[in-house]
Write an enzyme that holds these catalytic residues in place. Structure first.
Site: not given
Length: 171
Positions: A73-74, A90, A92-94, A127
């Site tokens: 994960h980043p 990732s 889109a989520e961030q 998270m």
């Protein structure tokens, strides 16, 4: 029980299954491969059922494999995000949590917390940020820095399972 709208896991070939679900867990297609190799039935057309099976593969994996999953994960608001190098999921989520809108001071705070967290635990802070915002993320960061390494390892895996469920629901 929620079924997939257009995808029926039970009808997919191994290659198509891994292509479809291999990214549910960040850069870890081995999880989807293991589930498929255990056998896929019509009951796996249910999102929660498939998620439980994927999560069980993670739980039963050796610690080194689970650590590799965490390390895949980043950083949140890290250099890869700034450079546009995250996976589409990732990114889109961030973005959904407004991380791209951080002020320079907030980015600096994320960088400090990311560094402190990695020094303390040896892996990145994870998270499930869907439905959150950068202030809540920063607060969780600071709170979780007080966890024991074992508790935080378990918390990171629990967050990864939440992320995986969100990604399955998006499929």
């Amino acid at each position: 029980m929620t079924a997939f709208a257009t995808v029926k896991p039970s009808k997919l070939s191994r290659e198509a299954f891994v292509e479809t679900f291999g990214g549910v867990y960040e850069h870890s297609p081995w999880i989807a491969e293991a589930v498929f190799d255990q056998g896929i039935g019509e009951e796996d057309d249910d999102i929660e059922r498939l998620h439980a099976r994927l999560a069980q593969v993670v739980r039963s994996a050796p610690r080194a494999a689970r650590l590799a999953l965490i390390q895949a994960h980043p950083d949140l608001a890290g250099k890869a995000a700034v450079r546009g190098e995250l996976s589409a999921a990732s990114t889109a989520e961030q973005a959904g949590a407004g991380i791209q809108d951080c002020t320079p001071e907030e980015f600096a705070r994320f960088e400090r917390l990311n560094a402190a967290y990695k020094t303390r635990f040896g892996f990145v802070f994870i998270m499930a940020v869907k439905g959150s915002d950068r202030q809540k993320i920063l607060a969780a960061f600071e709170k979780r820095l007080n966890n024991t390494p074992e508790r935080e390892f378990a918390q990171a895996l629990a967050e990864i399972d939440k992320i995986a469920l969100f990604r399955l629901q998006a499929i």
